[in-house]
Enzyme design. Structure first.
Site, PDB file in Angstrom:
ATOM      1  N   ASP A  67       0.923  -1.207  -0.031  1.00 19.01           N
ATOM      2  CA  ASP A  67       0.020   0.009  -0.045  1.00 19.01           C
ATOM      3  C   ASP A  67       0.892   1.266  -0.106  1.00 19.01           C
ATOM      4  O   ASP A  67       2.096   1.191   0.193  1.00 19.01           O
ATOM      5  CB  ASP A  67      -0.977  -0.014   1.174  1.00 19.01           C
ATOM      6  N   ASN A 136      -7.214  -0.816  14.324  1.00 17.85           N
ATOM      7  CA  ASN A 136      -8.604  -0.737  13.889  1.00 17.85           C
ATOM      8  C   ASN A 136      -8.927  -1.964  13.089  1.00 17.85           C
ATOM      9  O   ASN A 136      -9.835  -2.441  12.567  1.00 17.85           O
ATOM     10  CB  ASN A 136      -9.162   0.218  13.035  1.00 17.85           C
ATOM     11  N   HIS A 138      -7.405  -3.009  10.476  1.00 18.82           N
ATOM     12  CA  HIS A 138      -6.972  -2.963   8.948  1.00 18.82           C
ATOM     13  C   HIS A 138      -5.825  -3.731   8.600  1.00 18.82           C
ATOM     14  O   HIS A 138      -4.931  -4.116   9.268  1.00 18.82           O
ATOM     15  CB  HIS A 138      -6.882  -1.263   8.328  1.00 18.82           C
ATOM     16  N   GLU A 143      -9.647  -0.739   5.314  1.00 21.38           N
ATOM     17  CA  GLU A 143     -10.162  -0.160   6.462  1.00 21.38           C
ATOM     18  C   GLU A 143     -11.603  -0.898   6.986  1.00 21.38           C
ATOM     19  O   GLU A 143     -12.033  -1.411   6.248  1.00 21.38           O
ATOM     20  CB  GLU A 143     -10.418   1.463   6.159  1.00 21.38           C
TER      21      GLU A 143
END
Ligand code: F6R
Length: 245
Positions: A67, A136, A138, A143
């Site tokens: 990413d 979170n 991810h 996400e």
């Protein structure tokens, strides 16, 4: 999904580095995909050390960056691009033509996504994907809420990712979007390793392993992959039920 627990970050990182070395020994033209960030940093260092020591030839390997922060140039030392180049790729001497990192400065980001999907497909898929996990849940920049069947895409980053992401940058940058491989790529990879270390990751690791698979906690997808391994240190494992370990 397998779970492997190591004494500490050093032992965890050494084992993941060995996995990379073994992959390349067995398949010199392997396709390797990795996340950047604090978690895989020592793995990168040890992979470089072990490859030099054991004369491992990375010249036929294809490398895929998981990413990138949209709008952050590759020269910025907080970019994923900078991380991969400086902690791994230059030292391993992987030829530039076999390195595929998202150009997050491209005027047409959708084209970047299509390009990446085409490369991965032409190479016959990813042999080994090594990912971290966000606070979170991810993976890459997939996400919470993201559908599991996406390949490369652009995404508005979650507030938690934006806030924690500041740690990678020496000076303030305007972060808002990410460009990332999708979870369909993860499902299609021949093997996936999710690494985590430290107490602060204990809760997200517990949720990844013990909670029901759900798009609101993307890392839970690891439960659905037949060749997935959660590799963690004892600190990151401390909230797991005994029967899970
Ligand atoms: C970075 C990436 C992210 C990180 C995750 C954990 O390329 O894909 O998903 O893996 O945010 O980051 P660290 O390892 O810094 O805790």
């Amino acid at each position: 999904m397998q779970i492997k627990i190591y004494k500490d970050y050093q032992a965890l990182s050494a084992t993941v580095a060995d996995e990379i070395i073994e992959l390349v020994k067995n398949k010199p033209d392997a396709v390797l995909c990795m996340a950047s960030g604090s978690t895989p940093l020592l793995t990168c260092t040890l992979t470089v050390e072990k490859s030099v020591k054991n004369n491992i030839d990375f010249s036929r390997v294809t490398f895929i960056g998981l990413d990138e922060w949209v709008g952050v140039p590759p020269q910025n030392d907080g970019s994923c691009h900078w991380f991969f180049q400086n902690h791994l790729l230059q030292a391993l001497k992987i030829p530039a033509a076999q390195i595929h990192l998202f150009d997050a400065m491209a005027s047409n980001l959708n084209e970047e996504c299509s390009k990446m999907d085409k490369i991965i497909s032409e190479k016959g898929g990813i042999d080994l994907m090594i990912v971290g996990i966000g606070m979170n849940g991810h993976i890459g920049f997939n996400e919470p809420g993201i559908s599991f069947d996406k390949r490369s895409h652009i995404i508005n980053l979650d507030p938690m990712t934006l806030s924690i992401g500041k740690k990678y940058f020496n000076s303030p940058v305007a972060l808002s979007k990410g460009i990332t491989l999708g979870l369909q790529h993860l499902m299609e990879s021949k093997k996936v390793i999710l690494m985590a270390n430290g107490n602060k990751k204990a809760d997200v690791i517990r949720r990844t392993i013990e909670e029901t698979v759900h798009t609101y906690f993307p890392a839970s997808i690891m439960q659905m992959h037949l060749q997935s391994v959660i590799m963690i240190d004892e600190e990151a494992a401390f909230k797991l039920k005994d029967e899970t370990k």
